[in-house]
Write a protein that holds these residues in place. Structure first.
Motif, PDB file in Angstrom:
ATOM      1  N   ALA A 166       0.644  -1.149  -0.216  1.00 25.76           N
ATOM      2  CA  ALA A 166      -0.161   0.399  -0.010  1.00 25.76           C
ATOM      3  C   ALA A 166       0.899   1.107  -0.210  1.00 25.76           C
ATOM      4  N   VAL A 167       1.925   1.222   0.877  1.00 25.09           N
ATOM      5  CA  VAL A 167       2.755   2.315   1.030  1.00 25.09           C
ATOM      6  C   VAL A 167       3.935   2.470  -0.809  1.00 25.09           C
ATOM      7  N   THR A 168       3.847   1.564  -1.042  1.00 21.59           N
ATOM      8  CA  THR A 168       4.665   1.400  -2.555  1.00 21.59           C
ATOM      9  C   THR A 168       3.148   2.546  -3.169  1.00 21.59           C
ATOM     10  N   ARG A 169       2.518   1.542  -3.519  1.00 19.34           N
ATOM     11  CA  ARG A 169       1.177   1.976  -4.444  1.00 19.34           C
ATOM     12  C   ARG A 169       1.284   3.775  -4.620  1.00 19.34           C
ATOM     13  N   GLY A 170       1.379   4.312  -2.860  1.00 21.08           N
ATOM     14  CA  GLY A 170       0.992   5.259  -2.907  1.00 21.08           C
ATOM     15  C   GLY A 170       2.485   6.456  -3.449  1.00 21.08           C
ATOM     16  N   LEU A 171       3.419   6.127  -3.237  1.00 20.44           N
ATOM     17  CA  LEU A 171       4.744   6.432  -3.072  1.00 20.44           C
ATOM     18  C   LEU A 171       4.535   6.610  -4.726  1.00 20.44           C
ATOM     19  N   ILE A 172       4.045   5.628  -5.130  1.00 17.19           N
ATOM     20  CA  ILE A 172       4.349   5.850  -6.683  1.00 17.19           C
ATOM     21  C   ILE A 172       3.457   6.506  -7.597  1.00 17.19           C
ATOM     22  N   SER A 173       2.394   6.846  -6.725  1.00 20.30           N
ATOM     23  CA  SER A 173       1.342   7.647  -7.772  1.00 20.30           C
ATOM     24  C   SER A 173       1.695   9.247  -6.895  1.00 20.30           C
ATOM     25  N   ALA A 174       2.651   9.400  -6.232  1.00 19.78           N
ATOM     26  CA  ALA A 174       3.296  10.515  -5.894  1.00 19.78           C
ATOM     27  C   ALA A 174       4.816  11.549  -5.916  1.00 19.78           C
ATOM     28  N   LEU A 186      13.883   2.479  -1.506  1.00 24.47           N
ATOM     29  CA  LEU A 186      13.510   1.255  -0.999  1.00 24.47           C
ATOM     30  C   LEU A 186      14.309   1.813   0.498  1.00 24.47           C
ATOM     31  N   ASP A 187      14.735   2.982   0.670  1.00 23.45           N
ATOM     32  CA  ASP A 187      14.499   4.611   1.254  1.00 23.45           C
ATOM     33  C   ASP A 187      13.532   4.633   2.352  1.00 23.45           C
ATOM     34  N   GLN A 188      12.685   4.997   1.069  1.00 21.44           N
ATOM     35  CA  GLN A 188      11.800   5.452   0.710  1.00 21.44           C
ATOM     36  C   GLN A 188      10.699   4.899   1.591  1.00 21.44           C
ATOM     37  N   ILE A 189      10.370   4.286   0.967  1.00 18.22           N
ATOM     38  CA  ILE A 189       9.811   2.935   1.527  1.00 18.22           C
ATOM     39  C   ILE A 189       9.835   2.257   2.885  1.00 18.22           C
ATOM     40  N   SER A 190      10.690   2.299   2.748  1.00 14.48           N
ATOM     41  CA  SER A 190      11.807   1.576   4.581  1.00 14.48           C
ATOM     42  C   SER A 190      11.096   2.474   5.698  1.00 14.48           C
ATOM     43  N   ALA A 191      10.561   4.015   5.336  1.00 10.90           N
ATOM     44  CA  ALA A 191      10.763   4.963   6.484  1.00 10.90           C
ATOM     45  C   ALA A 191       9.207   5.189   6.537  1.00 10.90           C
ATOM     46  N   GLU A 192       9.008   5.296   4.788  1.00  3.70           N
ATOM     47  CA  GLU A 192       7.182   5.117   5.193  1.00  3.70           C
ATOM     48  C   GLU A 192       6.558   4.668   5.931  1.00  3.70           C
ATOM     49  N   ALA A 193       6.868   2.565   5.283  1.00  2.00           N
ATOM     50  CA  ALA A 193       6.350   1.327   5.541  1.00  2.00           C
ATOM     51  C   ALA A 193       6.362   1.143   7.080  1.00  2.00           C
ATOM     52  N   GLY A 194       7.717   1.996   7.791  1.00  2.00           N
ATOM     53  CA  GLY A 194       7.819   1.604   9.252  1.00  2.00           C
ATOM     54  C   GLY A 194       8.934  -0.299   9.154  1.00  2.00           C
ATOM     55  N   ALA A 228      12.477  -2.164   8.068  1.00  2.00           N
ATOM     56  CA  ALA A 228      14.082  -2.249   7.819  1.00  2.00           C
ATOM     57  C   ALA A 228      13.974  -2.675   6.544  1.00  2.00           C
ATOM     58  N   LYS A 229      15.241  -2.275   5.435  1.00  2.00           N
ATOM     59  CA  LYS A 229      15.610  -2.687   4.114  1.00  2.00           C
ATOM     60  C   LYS A 229      15.509  -3.611   3.986  1.00  2.00           C
ATOM     61  N   SER A 230      16.106  -4.719   4.871  1.00  2.00           N
ATOM     62  CA  SER A 230      16.145  -5.719   4.629  1.00  2.00           C
ATOM     63  C   SER A 230      15.492  -6.629   4.496  1.00  2.00           C
ATOM     64  N   SER A 231      14.705  -6.424   5.729  1.00  2.00           N
ATOM     65  CA  SER A 231      13.070  -6.773   6.028  1.00  2.00           C
ATOM     66  C   SER A 231      12.249  -6.901   3.804  1.00  2.00           C
ATOM     67  N   LEU A 232      12.611  -6.065   3.705  1.00  2.00           N
ATOM     68  CA  LEU A 232      12.111  -5.553   2.549  1.00  2.00           C
ATOM     69  C   LEU A 232      12.176  -6.664   1.395  1.00  2.00           C
ATOM     70  N   LEU A 233      13.998  -6.586   1.112  1.00  2.00           N
ATOM     71  CA  LEU A 233      14.086  -7.551   0.259  1.00  2.00           C
ATOM     72  C   LEU A 233      14.228  -8.951   0.641  1.00  2.00           C
ATOM     73  N   TRP A 234      13.877  -9.190   2.268  1.00  2.00           N
ATOM     74  CA  TRP A 234      13.414 -10.718   2.478  1.00  2.00           C
ATOM     75  C   TRP A 234      12.328 -11.278   2.452  1.00  2.00           C
ATOM     76  N   HIS A 235      10.826 -10.233   2.316  1.00  2.00           N
ATOM     77  CA  HIS A 235       9.931 -10.298   1.594  1.00  2.00           C
ATOM     78  C   HIS A 235       9.759 -10.050   0.620  1.00  2.00           C
ATOM     79  N   PHE A 236      10.354  -9.082  -0.580  1.00  2.00           N
ATOM     80  CA  PHE A 236       9.965  -9.503  -1.663  1.00  2.00           C
ATOM     81  C   PHE A 236      11.765  -9.268  -2.862  1.00  2.00           C
ATOM     82  N   GLY A 237      12.542  -9.859  -2.179  1.00  2.00           N
ATOM     83  CA  GLY A 237      13.489  -9.917  -3.134  1.00  2.00           C
ATOM     84  C   GLY A 237      14.534  -9.325  -4.300  1.00  2.00           C
ATOM     85  N   SER A 238      13.659  -7.649  -4.394  1.00  2.00           N
ATOM     86  CA  SER A 238      14.342  -6.744  -5.225  1.00  2.00           C
ATOM     87  C   SER A 238      13.229  -6.152  -5.127  1.00  2.00           C
ATOM     88  N   LYS A 239      13.884  -4.292  -5.107  1.00  2.00           N
ATOM     89  CA  LYS A 239      12.813  -3.371  -5.114  1.00  2.00           C
ATOM     90  C   LYS A 239      12.232  -3.432  -6.070  1.00  2.00           C
TER      91      LYS A 239
END
Length: 213
Positions: free
Chosen positions: A33-41, A49-57, A59-70
């Protein structure tokens, strides 16, 4: 008399993975949801990834664990919008509604989603045609489009009159083309105006098909 610990511990132990899995799913949905909002804005190219990490609260390492890549995260964020359309089509009661009417409803939903998230389809197309994008991302997009075909076939088939998969693919390709034309313009007109000829064309085809029964 002390409580029977044996009776409570298994339930607690069993519930821990369930709670962890639920939290993981909630995190994924929040990040998408945060990523969709950032893409639209900000547009696809500006999202980091820094923006997504900050907005979603998260960690970047967790983002990569969940999704594999930006790239995979962006692809899932964009395709998840259109997965919702398919889910809604599947949940829509079909009793008393013609296939042509269900098609009109699907075009209404597509127009609504693209108006609210104009970058979403562009993200998918940019990732699809980028030579630097991993094959896994293109495979995710292909699976998403195959799912759209399945959803349309299920939603627009009539008893004894299944919607041919090539026709569903043609509908999806036409929607992509209408989107590209709309996005390349100044977008002063609503996207529904660009989708209207395709909506009328396919609606007429479905009505004619049903009259031939």
């Amino acid at each position: 008399m002390p409580p029977n610990r044996q009776s409570t511990e298994p339930a607690t132990t069993a519930s821990a993975p369930v709670a962890k899995n639920r939290r993981g799913l909630e995190t994924r949905e929040r990040v998408l949801a945060v990523t969709r909002g950032l893409i639209s804005a900000h547009g696809y190219a500006e999202v980091t990834l820094d923006q997504i990490s900050a907005e979603a609260g998260v960690a970047k390492s967790s983002l990569l664990w969940h999704f594999g890549s930006k790239e995979m995260l962006l692809a899932e964020a964009a395709t998840s919008l259109f997965r919702q359309i398919g889910e809604e089509l599947g949940a829509e009661p079909q009793h008393g509604r013609t296939a042509a009417r269900r098609l009109e409803n699907s075009f209404d939903r597509v127009a609504g989603y693209l108006s609210a998230n104009p970058e979403a389809k562009g993200v998918v197309l940019a990732l699809l045609f980028s030579g630097s994008v991993p094959a896994s991302v293109r495979e995710e997009i292909r699976r998403s489009w195959d799912s759209h075909v399945h959803d349309l076939v299920a939603a627009l088939s009539a008893p004894g009159r299944p919607l041919p998969a090539p026709m569903a693919r043609l509908m999806i390709a036409t929607i992509h083309g209408c989107y590209c034309h709309w996005y390349a313009s100044d977008r002063s007109e609503p996207i529904a105006a660009f989708l209207a000829p395709a909506r009328e064309l396919f609606g007429d085809w479905l009505r004619e098909r049903d009259r031939e029964r």
